[in-house]
Structure formats: structure tokens, C-alpha cells
Design a protein around this motif. Structure first.
Motif, PDB file in Angstrom:
ATOM      1  N   ASN A  81       0.822  -1.212   0.000  1.00 26.27           N
ATOM      2  CA  ASN A  81       0.000   0.000   0.000  1.00 26.27           C
ATOM      3  C   ASN A  81       0.857   1.263   0.000  1.00 26.27           C
ATOM      4  OD1 ASN A  81      -2.434  -1.377  -0.065  1.00 26.27           O
ATOM      5  ND2 ASN A  81      -2.626  -1.426   2.151  1.00 26.27           N
ATOM      6  N   PHE A  82       1.910   1.285   0.806  1.00 25.43           N
ATOM      7  CA  PHE A  82       2.755   2.466   0.926  1.00 25.43           C
ATOM      8  C   PHE A  82       3.503   2.765  -0.368  1.00 25.43           C
ATOM      9  CE2 PHE A  82       6.634   4.756   2.178  1.00 25.43           C
ATOM     10  CZ  PHE A  82       6.067   5.825   2.861  1.00 25.43           C
ATOM     11  N   THR A  83       3.945   1.753  -1.066  1.00 25.17           N
ATOM     12  CA  THR A  83       4.759   1.970  -2.264  1.00 25.17           C
ATOM     13  C   THR A  83       3.942   2.274  -3.516  1.00 25.17           C
ATOM     14  OG1 THR A  83       4.887  -0.426  -2.639  1.00 25.17           O
ATOM     15  CG2 THR A  83       6.704   0.610  -1.414  1.00 25.17           C
ATOM     16  N   LYS A  84       2.634   2.201  -3.424  1.00 26.51           N
ATOM     17  CA  LYS A  84       1.793   2.527  -4.587  1.00 26.51           C
ATOM     18  C   LYS A  84       1.991   3.965  -5.050  1.00 26.51           C
ATOM     19  CE  LYS A  84      -1.918  -0.772  -3.879  1.00 26.51           C
ATOM     20  NZ  LYS A  84      -3.320  -0.956  -3.492  1.00 26.51           N
ATOM     21  N   LYS A  85       2.429   4.834  -4.159  1.00 24.38           N
ATOM     22  CA  LYS A  85       2.578   6.252  -4.505  1.00 24.38           C
ATOM     23  C   LYS A  85       3.819   6.541  -5.353  1.00 24.38           C
ATOM     24  CE  LYS A  85       4.842   7.654  -0.199  1.00 24.38           C
ATOM     25  NZ  LYS A  85       4.712   8.520   0.969  1.00 24.38           N
ATOM     26  N   TYR A  86       4.689   5.560  -5.513  1.00 24.65           N
ATOM     27  CA  TYR A  86       5.921   5.761  -6.280  1.00 24.65           C
ATOM     28  C   TYR A  86       5.753   5.233  -7.698  1.00 24.65           C
ATOM     29  CZ  TYR A  86       7.885   6.516  -1.638  1.00 24.65           C
ATOM     30  OH  TYR A  86       8.137   6.987  -0.374  1.00 24.65           O
ATOM     31  N   ASP A  87       5.728   6.159  -8.667  1.00 24.95           N
ATOM     32  CA  ASP A  87       5.581   5.771 -10.073  1.00 24.95           C
ATOM     33  C   ASP A  87       6.795   5.019 -10.597  1.00 24.95           C
ATOM     34  OD1 ASP A  87       3.116   7.017 -10.160  1.00 24.95           O
ATOM     35  OD2 ASP A  87       3.940   8.901 -10.932  1.00 24.95           O
ATOM     36  N   SER A  88       7.922   5.167  -9.916  1.00 19.95           N
ATOM     37  CA  SER A  88       9.159   4.538 -10.395  1.00 19.95           C
ATOM     38  C   SER A  88       9.323   3.099  -9.908  1.00 19.95           C
ATOM     39  CB  SER A  88      10.362   5.373  -9.969  1.00 19.95           C
ATOM     40  OG  SER A  88      10.335   5.586  -8.583  1.00 19.95           O
ATOM     41  N   LEU A  89       8.363   2.623  -9.098  1.00 22.25           N
ATOM     42  CA  LEU A  89       8.432   1.240  -8.624  1.00 22.25           C
ATOM     43  C   LEU A  89       7.315   0.427  -9.247  1.00 22.25           C
ATOM     44  CD1 LEU A  89       9.121   1.716  -4.804  1.00 22.25           C
ATOM     45  CD2 LEU A  89      10.765   1.376  -6.652  1.00 22.25           C
ATOM     46  N   GLY A  90       7.667  -0.758  -9.686  1.00 19.49           N
ATOM     47  CA  GLY A  90       6.688  -1.650 -10.283  1.00 19.49           C
ATOM     48  C   GLY A  90       6.348  -2.799  -9.355  1.00 19.49           C
ATOM     49  N   LYS A  91       6.224  -3.944  -9.932  1.00 21.34           N
ATOM     50  CA  LYS A  91       5.808  -5.155  -9.229  1.00 21.34           C
ATOM     51  C   LYS A  91       6.768  -5.496  -8.075  1.00 21.34           C
ATOM     52  CE  LYS A  91       5.167 -10.045 -10.033  1.00 21.34           C
ATOM     53  NZ  LYS A  91       5.396 -11.144 -10.955  1.00 21.34           N
ATOM     54  N   MET A  92       6.183  -5.908  -6.956  1.00 24.58           N
ATOM     55  CA  MET A  92       6.958  -6.338  -5.798  1.00 24.58           C
ATOM     56  C   MET A  92       6.974  -7.858  -5.753  1.00 24.58           C
ATOM     57  SD  MET A  92       6.793  -7.518  -2.290  1.00 24.58           S
ATOM     58  CE  MET A  92       5.063  -7.470  -1.996  1.00 24.58           C
ATOM     59  N   THR A  93       8.140  -8.414  -5.469  1.00 25.03           N
ATOM     60  CA  THR A  93       8.304  -9.852  -5.315  1.00 25.03           C
ATOM     61  C   THR A  93       8.810 -10.122  -3.910  1.00 25.03           C
ATOM     62  OG1 THR A  93       8.904 -10.030  -7.652  1.00 25.03           O
ATOM     63  CG2 THR A  93       9.442 -11.905  -6.237  1.00 25.03           C
ATOM     64  N   LEU A  94       8.222 -11.092  -3.244  1.00 28.22           N
ATOM     65  CA  LEU A  94       8.669 -11.494  -1.914  1.00 28.22           C
ATOM     66  C   LEU A  94       9.373 -12.841  -2.023  1.00 28.22           C
ATOM     67  CD1 LEU A  94       8.834 -11.366   1.176  1.00 28.22           C
ATOM     68  CD2 LEU A  94       6.510 -12.294   1.249  1.00 28.22           C
TER      69      LEU A  94
ATOM     70  N   GLU B 195      12.777   6.509   2.493  1.00 23.15           N
ATOM     71  CA  GLU B 195      11.395   6.784   2.895  1.00 23.15           C
ATOM     72  C   GLU B 195      10.657   5.493   3.243  1.00 23.15           C
ATOM     73  OE1 GLU B 195       9.214   9.188   0.089  1.00 23.15           O
ATOM     74  OE2 GLU B 195      10.886  10.592  -0.098  1.00 23.15           O
ATOM     75  N   ILE B 196      10.803   4.495   2.394  1.00 19.82           N
ATOM     76  CA  ILE B 196      10.131   3.213   2.636  1.00 19.82           C
ATOM     77  C   ILE B 196      10.679   2.565   3.902  1.00 19.82           C
ATOM     78  CG2 ILE B 196       9.762   0.865   1.764  1.00 19.82           C
ATOM     79  CD1 ILE B 196       9.932   2.080  -1.094  1.00 19.82           C
ATOM     80  N   SER B 197      11.985   2.537   4.050  1.00 20.09           N
ATOM     81  CA  SER B 197      12.612   1.911   5.218  1.00 20.09           C
ATOM     82  C   SER B 197      12.179   2.590   6.508  1.00 20.09           C
ATOM     83  CB  SER B 197      14.132   1.947   5.104  1.00 20.09           C
ATOM     84  OG  SER B 197      14.560   1.197   4.009  1.00 20.09           O
ATOM     85  N   ASP B 198      12.209   3.936   6.512  1.00 16.35           N
ATOM     86  CA  ASP B 198      11.787   4.677   7.705  1.00 16.35           C
ATOM     87  C   ASP B 198      10.331   4.407   8.035  1.00 16.35           C
ATOM     88  OD1 ASP B 198      14.326   5.758   7.916  1.00 16.35           O
ATOM     89  OD2 ASP B 198      13.767   7.714   7.077  1.00 16.35           O
ATOM     90  N   HIS B 199       9.491   4.425   7.007  1.00 12.95           N
ATOM     91  CA  HIS B 199       8.063   4.178   7.237  1.00 12.95           C
ATOM     92  C   HIS B 199       7.826   2.776   7.785  1.00 12.95           C
ATOM     93  CE1 HIS B 199       3.739   4.174   6.769  1.00 12.95           C
ATOM     94  NE2 HIS B 199       3.866   2.998   6.157  1.00 12.95           N
TER      95      HIS B 199
END
Length: 95
Positions: free
Chosen positions: A25-38, A70-74
Motif C-alpha cells: 500500500n505504501f509503495t503505490k505512490k511511487y511511479d518509479s516502482l513496479g511489481k513487488m516480489t517477496l 522513505e520506505i525503510s523509515d516508514h
């Protein structure tokens, strides 16, 4: 036979679900990030959780570094608030 790794994974499952939902949810705001893989990297009795994001749009390394912070801090603050600091220490974020 149940191993210590199996017990660990079972214990971490609720934290993994909460953390994963929040980071998506948090990373949806970043246009420069695509699909997340775990990826789950097991050890003898624990494992690491690697959240890897696809980079889009030729984003500069400087901008990716800022996004990473930003992501790490959040996620660190989120983990403290929700009592999942142990899981957070085992989670790696790759951009």
C-alpha cells in the motif's frame, strides 16, 4: 516432524501478512516502482524476507536511494507501532 524453522515461519506469518500489506500500500505512490516480489530465504531456524521491487522509468540511483530511505523509515515506524519489530529486522527491501 516439526522443525524450528517451521515453528518460526508459523510464528511470523501474521507479521508477514501485516508488513506485506503495508509495504504494498505504501509503495503505490511511487511511479518509479513496479511489481513487488517477496522471496523467503530460509536459514536453520529463521529466515529472511526479501521484498524486491521492479524499477521503472529509468529512475536515477539518487531518487531510488531517497525512495528506499522513505520506505525503510516508514516500515520501521509501522513495525514499532504494530509490535512486529522482530519481523522488520528480518525483512530486506531491494530497489
Amino acid at each position: 516432524m516439526v522443525t524450528r524453522l517451521d515453528l518460526f515461519k508459523k510464528e511470523m506469518e501474521p507479521a508477514k501478512e501485516l508488513y506485506t500489506r503495508e509495504i504494498v500500500n505504501f509503495t503505490k505512490k511511487y511511479d518509479s516502482l513496479g511489481k513487488m516480489t517477496l522471496v523467503e530465504e530460509p536459514d536453520i531456524d529463521t529466515q529472511e524476507y526479501i521484498y524486491s521491487f521492479e524499477k521503472l522509468n529509468g529512475t536515477s540511483q539518487k531518487e531510488l536511494d531517497e525512495i528506499f530511505l522513505e520506505i525503510s523509515d516508514h516500515m520501521e515506524e509501522f513495525s514499532k507501532i504494530h509490535g512486529i519489530e522482530r519481523f522488520c529486522r528480518l525483512a530486506c527491501i531491494w530497489l
